[in-house]
Design a protein around this motif. Structure first.
Motif, PDB file in Angstrom:
ATOM      1  N   MET A 119       2.231   4.339  -9.738  1.00  0.00           N
ATOM      2  CA  MET A 119       2.017   5.578 -10.509  1.00  0.00           C
ATOM      3  C   MET A 119       0.625   6.153 -10.238  1.00  0.00           C
ATOM      4  N   LYS A 120      -0.345   5.263 -10.164  1.00  0.00           N
ATOM      5  CA  LYS A 120      -1.726   5.685  -9.942  1.00  0.00           C
ATOM      6  C   LYS A 120      -1.837   6.434  -8.612  1.00  0.00           C
ATOM      7  N   GLN A 121      -1.250   5.848  -7.565  1.00  0.00           N
ATOM      8  CA  GLN A 121      -1.331   6.484  -6.242  1.00  0.00           C
ATOM      9  C   GLN A 121      -0.494   7.759  -6.173  1.00  0.00           C
ATOM     10  N   PHE A 122       0.616   7.782  -6.901  1.00  0.00           N
ATOM     11  CA  PHE A 122       1.466   8.978  -6.962  1.00  0.00           C
ATOM     12  C   PHE A 122       0.647  10.145  -7.528  1.00  0.00           C
ATOM     13  N   ALA A 123      -0.123   9.853  -8.585  1.00  0.00           N
ATOM     14  CA  ALA A 123      -0.954  10.893  -9.213  1.00  0.00           C
ATOM     15  C   ALA A 123      -2.137  11.259  -8.315  1.00  0.00           C
ATOM     16  N   GLU A 124      -2.757  10.254  -7.689  1.00  0.00           N
ATOM     17  CA  GLU A 124      -3.918  10.510  -6.819  1.00  0.00           C
ATOM     18  C   GLU A 124      -3.586  11.473  -5.684  1.00  0.00           C
ATOM     19  N   ARG A 125      -2.335  11.441  -5.208  1.00  0.00           N
ATOM     20  CA  ARG A 125      -1.909  12.347  -4.137  1.00  0.00           C
ATOM     21  C   ARG A 125      -1.457  13.703  -4.690  1.00  0.00           C
ATOM     22  N   GLY A 126      -1.573  13.875  -5.998  1.00  0.00           N
ATOM     23  CA  GLY A 126      -1.165  15.146  -6.598  1.00  0.00           C
ATOM     24  C   GLY A 126       0.343  15.322  -6.665  1.00  0.00           C
ATOM     25  N   LEU A 127       1.086  14.244  -6.419  1.00  0.00           N
ATOM     26  CA  LEU A 127       2.552  14.370  -6.389  1.00  0.00           C
ATOM     27  C   LEU A 127       3.143  14.673  -7.766  1.00  0.00           C
ATOM     28  N   ASP A 128       2.413  14.278  -8.822  1.00  0.00           N
ATOM     29  CA  ASP A 128       2.931  14.542 -10.172  1.00  0.00           C
ATOM     30  C   ASP A 128       2.921  16.043 -10.485  1.00  0.00           C
ATOM     31  N   LYS A 129       2.144  16.809  -9.693  1.00  0.00           N
ATOM     32  CA  LYS A 129       2.083  18.260  -9.942  1.00  0.00           C
ATOM     33  C   LYS A 129       2.657  19.056  -8.778  1.00  0.00           C
ATOM     34  N   SER A 130       3.411  18.369  -7.910  1.00  0.00           N
ATOM     35  CA  SER A 130       3.871  19.008  -6.674  1.00  0.00           C
ATOM     36  C   SER A 130       5.292  19.549  -6.772  1.00  0.00           C
ATOM     37  N   GLY A 131       5.969  19.274  -7.891  1.00  0.00           N
ATOM     38  CA  GLY A 131       7.364  19.703  -7.995  1.00  0.00           C
ATOM     39  C   GLY A 131       8.348  18.663  -7.476  1.00  0.00           C
ATOM     40  N   VAL A 132       7.850  17.573  -6.877  1.00  0.00           N
ATOM     41  CA  VAL A 132       8.735  16.467  -6.480  1.00  0.00           C
ATOM     42  C   VAL A 132       8.998  15.628  -7.729  1.00  0.00           C
ATOM     43  N   LYS A 133      10.259  15.602  -8.159  1.00  0.00           N
ATOM     44  CA  LYS A 133      10.588  14.865  -9.368  1.00  0.00           C
ATOM     45  C   LYS A 133      10.601  13.366  -9.081  1.00  0.00           C
ATOM     46  N   LEU A 134      10.069  12.569 -10.003  1.00  0.00           N
ATOM     47  CA  LEU A 134      10.100  11.116  -9.824  1.00  0.00           C
ATOM     48  C   LEU A 134      11.243  10.548 -10.657  1.00  0.00           C
TER      49      LEU A 134
ATOM     50  N   ASP B 294       0.889  -1.166   0.000  1.00  0.00           N
ATOM     51  CA  ASP B 294       0.000   0.000   0.000  1.00  0.00           C
ATOM     52  C   ASP B 294       0.926   1.214   0.000  1.00  0.00           C
ATOM     53  N   PHE B 295       0.844   2.021  -1.052  1.00  0.00           N
ATOM     54  CA  PHE B 295       1.796   3.127  -1.171  1.00  0.00           C
ATOM     55  C   PHE B 295       1.337   4.394  -0.454  1.00  0.00           C
ATOM     56  N   ALA B 296       0.079   4.407   0.029  1.00  0.00           N
ATOM     57  CA  ALA B 296      -0.462   5.644   0.624  1.00  0.00           C
ATOM     58  C   ALA B 296       0.381   6.172   1.794  1.00  0.00           C
ATOM     59  N   PRO B 297       0.722   5.335   2.778  1.00  0.00           N
ATOM     60  CA  PRO B 297       1.470   5.880   3.926  1.00  0.00           C
ATOM     61  C   PRO B 297       2.846   6.461   3.545  1.00  0.00           C
ATOM     62  N   VAL B 298       3.550   5.790   2.666  1.00  0.00           N
ATOM     63  CA  VAL B 298       4.884   6.305   2.298  1.00  0.00           C
ATOM     64  C   VAL B 298       4.755   7.564   1.443  1.00  0.00           C
ATOM     65  N   LEU B 299       3.744   7.590   0.583  1.00  0.00           N
ATOM     66  CA  LEU B 299       3.578   8.782  -0.266  1.00  0.00           C
ATOM     67  C   LEU B 299       3.191  10.000   0.580  1.00  0.00           C
ATOM     68  N   GLN B 300       2.452   9.770   1.672  1.00  0.00           N
ATOM     69  CA  GLN B 300       2.128  10.890   2.569  1.00  0.00           C
ATOM     70  C   GLN B 300       3.412  11.481   3.153  1.00  0.00           C
ATOM     71  N   LYS B 301       4.369  10.646   3.483  1.00  0.00           N
ATOM     72  CA  LYS B 301       5.660  11.132   4.010  1.00  0.00           C
ATOM     73  C   LYS B 301       6.380  11.987   2.981  1.00  0.00           C
ATOM     74  N   VAL B 302       6.254  11.580   1.719  1.00  0.00           N
ATOM     75  CA  VAL B 302       6.903  12.338   0.632  1.00  0.00           C
ATOM     76  C   VAL B 302       6.224  13.706   0.474  1.00  0.00           C
ATOM     77  N   VAL B 303       4.887  13.704   0.546  1.00  0.00           N
ATOM     78  CA  VAL B 303       4.130  14.967   0.471  1.00  0.00           C
ATOM     79  C   VAL B 303       4.608  15.914   1.573  1.00  0.00           C
ATOM     80  N   ASP B 304       4.765  15.383   2.788  1.00  0.00           N
ATOM     81  CA  ASP B 304       5.138  16.215   3.936  1.00  0.00           C
ATOM     82  C   ASP B 304       6.577  16.729   3.841  1.00  0.00           C
ATOM     83  N   ALA B 305       7.495  15.893   3.349  1.00  0.00           N
ATOM     84  CA  ALA B 305       8.922  16.268   3.373  1.00  0.00           C
ATOM     85  C   ALA B 305       9.347  17.096   2.154  1.00  0.00           C
ATOM     86  N   LYS B 306       8.566  17.050   1.068  1.00  0.00           N
ATOM     87  CA  LYS B 306       8.869  17.819  -0.160  1.00  0.00           C
ATOM     88  C   LYS B 306      10.337  17.734  -0.609  1.00  0.00           C
ATOM     89  N   PRO B 307      10.824  16.553  -0.886  1.00  0.00           N
ATOM     90  CA  PRO B 307      12.194  16.436  -1.391  1.00  0.00           C
ATOM     91  C   PRO B 307      12.273  16.978  -2.829  1.00  0.00           C
TER      92      PRO B 307
END
Ligand code: VNL
Length: 395
Positions: free
Chosen positions: A236-251, A207-220
């Protein structure tokens, strides 16, 4: 007991103690058997499907005769369960008297089987699993896939040279993930970068949700990811669902995440992802174009991924070695696999005679839409590190 009797007795005892393919095959003129153990069901089934298709393509293109003898591939499904792999390998070696065992979709299945290869002197061709240490688990293992240190080191270097300073790593919580994490980390820090956090997700049902939340918070500046083939699309689906693809965090990732098996259906979230790997279906060589066309024609348009190429090249290594030994197995067959140099669909490769691991070019690629290829998503190569040996063996 007279001398003759004693000798016969000893021969029988030896045969019982070592029911090895080498002993049996030497006297045999029947078919040469290759035991192919793959995950055809379960979470890693796409790996089995790809390799099985590639092995069938190899046989269709090269025939089922080597050194005047028929070659028979015996396919078995282990569901990627190590105990099953081991039991199946034992049966193939003892009952079917195979000359080679091949396949091995994930690291634990390869490691579980390694001792059997050693005990029975049966060459074991690892076509998929990619933890560095696998080839050290038995002197009878030859690998035609890749290693995680081989591909994770170049992307760390690329990131550091491209204004990425603060990274979080995310890997699957087992062998290849540990390798990816360790070798990304050491190269990136050597280049002056900073690792903010090291995250791991379970191999099974992640489940990628908990780790992706950490990424959202830390903004690397970037998130580096390794996940085994088959998990990329869900990630990829969960990365996009959290808006990370538009957050400036490069994948950034290894090519396991932007896997050709799933890439076409990942959608725009994958666009621009820079990653490193040894094979892209878009690799611009004549050999690869021919391979991709033939593979797609034989498999209802399915695009070959890096697993397929590991299987196809594995068959090449086995066929050439059998030609050299005229069908003999055991030590001779193993030795004939070592040092092979050839042009794979991925580029030039060498089976290193010392390590029995593959030496190959590693490419830096970017996911793009390619108008010349039906506007599909592909990993487009834009840089290459030539003839990379597994850095995991140089420590
Ligand atoms: C492994 C490594 C498996 C990389 C993978 O996909 C992969 C492994 C199933 O060593 O278990 O992409």
């Amino acid at each position: 007991m007279n001398k003759k009797r004693r000798l016969v007795g000893q021969a029988i005892l030896a045969a019982l103690a070592f029911p090895s393919s080498a002993l049996v095959q030497a006297a045999d003129t029947g078919p040469i058997k290759i035991g192919l153990i793959l995950p055809m069901t379960g979470q890693s089934a796409s790996t089995g499907r790809q390799i099985d298709a590639a092995v069938k393509l190899w046989v269709a293109q090269n025939g089922n005769k080597v050194a005047g003898r028929t070659v028979e591939v015996i396919l078995k499904d282990d569901g990627a369960v190590p105990d099953a792999t081991k039991r199946i390998a034992q049966e193939l070696i003892v009952n079917d008297k195979v000359s080679v065992i091949a396949g091995f979709g994930i690291t634990p299945t390869a490691l579980a089987t390694a001792p059997l290869a050693t005990q029975s002197k049966t060459p074991m061709v690892v076509m998929a699993a990619a933890t560095s240490s696998i080839t050290q688990a038995s002197d009878f293992i030859v690998r035609t896939s890749f290693t995680l240190p081989q591909v994770a080191t170049p992307i760390a270097d690329w990131a550091a040279k491209n204004k990425i300073k603060r990274v979080i790593t995310l890997v699957a919580d087992y062998g290849p993930g540990f390798d990816a994490e360790k070798f990304f980390d050491s190269q990136f820090r050597l280049d002056g970068g900073q690792i903010l956090d090291k995250l791991r997700t379970p191999l099974k049902a992640p489940d990628f949700a908990p780790v992706l939340q950490k990424v959202v918070d830390a903004k690397p500046d970037a998130l580096f990811v390794f996940l085994p083939s088959g998990q990329g699309a869900a990630f990829m689906k969960q990365f996009a669902e959290r808006g990370l693809d538009k957050s400036g965090v490069k994948l950034i990732s290894t090519g396991d995440v932007t896997d050709d098996d799933q890439l076409a259906d990942m959608g725009d979230v994958a666009l621009g992802v820079v990653n490193s790997h040894h094979y892209s279906a878009a690799h611009p060589s004549a050999v690869n174009k021919k391979f991709v066309e033939a593979f797609q024609a034989a498999n209802k348009g399915m695009r070959p991924n890096f697993m397929a190429v590991g299987g196809y090249d594995g068959m090449r290594v086995i066929y050439k070695a059998l030609e050299t030994t005229k069908g003999e197995g055991g030590d001779k067959l193993l030795n004939a696999m070592k040092g092979q140099i050839f042009e794979s669909p991925r580029g030039a490769v060498l089976i290193d005679a010392q390590t029995r691991d593959i030496v190959q070019d590693v490419y830096i690629r970017k996911v793009e839409r390619v108008p010349a290829m039906g506007n599909g998503l592909y990993n487009v190569e834009f840089d290459v590190i030539k003839a990379v040996k597994d850095p995991g063996k140089q420590k």
